[in-house]
Motif scaffolding. Structure first.
Motif, PDB file in Angstrom:
ATOM      1  N   GLN A 179      25.976  47.754  -0.632  1.00 36.81           N
ATOM      2  CA  GLN A 179      26.193  46.360  -0.993  1.00 36.81           C
ATOM      3  C   GLN A 179      25.681  46.156  -2.411  1.00 36.81           C
ATOM      4  OE1 GLN A 179      23.266  43.692  -0.171  1.00 36.81           O
ATOM      5  NE2 GLN A 179      24.523  41.843  -0.089  1.00 36.81           N
ATOM      6  N   LYS A 224      31.240  39.793   2.430  1.00 41.89           N
ATOM      7  CA  LYS A 224      30.872  39.207   3.720  1.00 41.89           C
ATOM      8  C   LYS A 224      30.920  40.246   4.828  1.00 41.89           C
ATOM      9  CE  LYS A 224      32.198  35.555   6.970  1.00 41.89           C
ATOM     10  NZ  LYS A 224      33.155  34.438   7.250  1.00 41.89           N
ATOM     11  N   ASP A 225      31.896  41.141   4.757  1.00 48.02           N
ATOM     12  CA  ASP A 225      32.101  42.114   5.834  1.00 48.02           C
ATOM     13  C   ASP A 225      31.191  43.329   5.747  1.00 48.02           C
ATOM     14  OD1 ASP A 225      34.084  40.537   6.907  1.00 48.02           O
ATOM     15  OD2 ASP A 225      35.720  41.587   5.887  1.00 48.02           O
ATOM     16  N   PHE A 227      28.142  43.746   5.876  1.00 49.02           N
ATOM     17  CA  PHE A 227      27.023  43.766   6.819  1.00 49.02           C
ATOM     18  C   PHE A 227      27.441  44.256   8.208  1.00 49.02           C
ATOM     19  CE2 PHE A 227      25.892  40.487   3.713  1.00 49.02           C
ATOM     20  CZ  PHE A 227      24.624  40.906   3.348  1.00 49.02           C
ATOM     21  N   GLU A 228      28.718  44.134   8.522  1.00 50.35           N
ATOM     22  CA  GLU A 228      29.175  44.413   9.884  1.00 50.35           C
ATOM     23  C   GLU A 228      29.877  45.752  10.027  1.00 50.35           C
ATOM     24  OE1 GLU A 228      30.600  40.824  12.130  1.00 50.35           O
ATOM     25  OE2 GLU A 228      30.872  40.041  10.098  1.00 50.35           O
ATOM     26  N   VAL A 242      18.529  39.866   1.947  1.00 47.86           N
ATOM     27  CA  VAL A 242      19.832  40.074   2.596  1.00 47.86           C
ATOM     28  C   VAL A 242      19.679  40.426   4.073  1.00 47.86           C
ATOM     29  CG1 VAL A 242      21.023  40.724   0.485  1.00 47.86           C
ATOM     30  CG2 VAL A 242      19.909  42.487   1.863  1.00 47.86           C
ATOM     31  N   ILE A 243      18.480  40.852   4.482  1.00 44.89           N
ATOM     32  CA  ILE A 243      18.227  41.104   5.895  1.00 44.89           C
ATOM     33  C   ILE A 243      17.501  39.874   6.424  1.00 44.89           C
ATOM     34  CG2 ILE A 243      17.125  42.620   7.574  1.00 44.89           C
ATOM     35  CD1 ILE A 243      17.449  44.876   5.561  1.00 44.89           C
ATOM     36  N   GLU A 246      20.654  35.554   9.741  1.00 46.36           N
ATOM     37  CA  GLU A 246      22.110  35.584   9.893  1.00 46.36           C
ATOM     38  C   GLU A 246      22.668  36.994   9.979  1.00 46.36           C
ATOM     39  OE1 GLU A 246      26.110  34.162   7.419  1.00 46.36           O
ATOM     40  OE2 GLU A 246      24.141  33.358   6.880  1.00 46.36           O
ATOM     41  N   THR A 247      22.054  37.941   9.239  1.00 47.13           N
ATOM     42  CA  THR A 247      22.630  39.285   9.144  1.00 47.13           C
ATOM     43  C   THR A 247      21.996  40.325  10.059  1.00 47.13           C
ATOM     44  OG1 THR A 247      21.119  39.915   7.340  1.00 47.13           O
ATOM     45  CG2 THR A 247      23.212  38.855   6.720  1.00 47.13           C
ATOM     46  N   LYS A 250      24.013  41.599  12.837  1.00 42.74           N
ATOM     47  CA  LYS A 250      25.331  42.107  12.460  1.00 42.74           C
ATOM     48  C   LYS A 250      25.282  43.582  12.071  1.00 42.74           C
ATOM     49  CE  LYS A 250      27.097  37.675  10.687  1.00 42.74           C
ATOM     50  NZ  LYS A 250      27.626  36.977   9.482  1.00 42.74           N
ATOM     51  N   LEU A 251      24.118  44.045  11.635  1.00 35.19           N
ATOM     52  CA  LEU A 251      24.000  45.416  11.133  1.00 35.19           C
ATOM     53  C   LEU A 251      24.346  46.435  12.218  1.00 35.19           C
ATOM     54  CD1 LEU A 251      20.677  45.164   9.065  1.00 35.19           C
ATOM     55  CD2 LEU A 251      23.028  45.148   8.199  1.00 35.19           C
ATOM     56  N   HIS A 269      11.737  40.146  10.040  1.00 33.55           N
ATOM     57  CA  HIS A 269      12.974  40.917  10.023  1.00 33.55           C
ATOM     58  C   HIS A 269      12.685  42.417   9.946  1.00 33.55           C
ATOM     59  CE1 HIS A 269      14.289  36.879   8.453  1.00 33.55           C
ATOM     60  NE2 HIS A 269      14.958  37.018   9.580  1.00 33.55           N
TER      61      HIS A 269
END
Length: 362
Positions: A179, A224-225, A227-228, A242-243, A246-247, A250-251, A269
């Motif tokens: 990222q 956006k994608d 992370f997933e 970034v962690i 919300e994310t 998703k990881l 986190h």
């Protein structure tokens, strides 16, 4: 902001306010801890909304530099400068030379370097007034652009993280999601490609993404994608925090190892990553190559010596994971403890009496 309460809570040594009306300089120098040596930390220029925001940023960054230097085995403390102003419109020779005089007035307790919003030219201007500055032009004996060295350190830290997560540090066939493809992120991508790894990348800069796809065979996804995506290693190389809430869920990776600063939005986190069994390389350790490189300038820069120090990030990260496993604590906490142990040990070293040479002739 209750400044002295904050200074006391985290044991800061000094906070310096620098004002020069003629040049428009409004700067804050924070010195956290000089137990191991003079405080070294970059000079950041940013358009802060409030003075309190600038003060808090300087303080947090300075403390982070203390930990980074300590865990990296450097004989340096932590400090930071922030300049309140727009780096695109407010810079001037007078401003940075004025700052250089303030730094000179600290008598070597603090050494500056470039950071967000400043560059080599700005450091050269500071150098006109003080020798307590690193990251100056190579013509003055500097190490030059730190990005390639930082990227190499992140790559070595990623290899150590892979060993903790997968039992081997071989990145051949490993899928790494990067990222951010700035100067460090792109260099890191090349290291991974050369090691036989596969790449998924995302960046707001379409040209950088296109270059990674064309030159390195990377697969591109949206910011956006990223992370997933299902991958072996997630490498945050852009903004911090970034962690986050919300994310975190998703990881879909087994390891996190990247160059971004302050990757964890909150310590919880890091705890969550530990519970999920995700190997996390503490950001201020894995990205310490730039600091190691400029710190070598203080001894008279030697590229081979600096490279050896940065290469040792592999061993430092390995030690952190070993402590994490032994004590069953998150890796970020293990890194903090290693830094704090080194500082405490040196703070308690016996101070032997050394007779002053002048006293011999009295």
């Amino acid at each position: 902001m209750e400044i002295f309460s904050y200074l006391g809570k985290y044991d800061y040594e000094q906070l310096v306010f620098c004002n020069d009306e003629a040049s428009g300089l409004k700067a804050i120098i924070a010195i956290h801890d000089t137990t191991l040596g003079p405080a070294l930390g970059g000079c950041r220029m940013w358009t802060y909304a409030r003075e309190d925001d600038a003060i808090l940023d300087a303080l947090r960054l300075a403390r982070g530099m203390t930990y980074k230097a300590a865990v990296s085995g450097l004989n340096l403390g932590g400090g930071k400068t922030v300049i309140m102003g727009n780096p695109k419109t407010d810079k001037s020779e007078a401003m940075f030379r004025a700052l250089g005089r303030f730094i000179q007035g600290l008598g070597g307790r603090y050494i500056t370097a470039e950071d967000v919003g400043t560059d080599v030219h700005d450091m050269d201007l500071i150098h006109m007034e003080t020798n307590y500055v690193t990251g100056i032009s190579q013509a003055y004996g500097s190490s030059g652009n730190p990005s390639p060295v930082t990227a190499f350190g992140v790559f070595r830290g990623m290899q150590a993280t892979a060993k903790a997560a997968f039992g081997t540090d071989d990145l051949a066939g490993r899928l790494v999601a990067i990222q951010g493809l700035g100067s460090v992120g792109m260099q890191l991508a090349r290291h991974i490609k050369n090691a036989g790894g596969e790449l998924i990348v995302a960046d707001i800069n379409e040209d950088s993404v296109r270059r990674a796809v064309d030159e390195l065979g990377a697969k591109a996804v949206t910011v956006k994608d990223i992370f997933e995506v299902e991958c072996d290693i997630f490498a945050p190389c852009a903004l911090g925090a970034v962690i986050n809430d919300e994310t975190i869920d998703k990881l879909r990776c087994q390891a996190v190892a990247g160059s971004a600063n302050n990757q964890l939005a909150e310590e919880k986190h890091g705890d969550a990553l530990h519970r999920k069994g995700v190997a996390y390389a503490p950001d201020y350790v894995i990205n310490a190559g730039g600091l190691m490189n400029v710190a070598d300038e203080l001894e008279g820069y030697n590229a081979d010596r600096a490279h050896a120090k940065v290469d040792n990030i592999y061993n430092i990260i390995s030690n952190i994971f070993a402590m994490s496993a032994k004590d069953n604590i998150p890796s970020y906490l293990a890194a903090d403890r290693l830094a704090e142990q080194r500082i405490a040990q040196m703070r308690n070293v016996r101070s032997n009496y050394l007779r002053d040479e002048k006293s011999l002739h009295r």
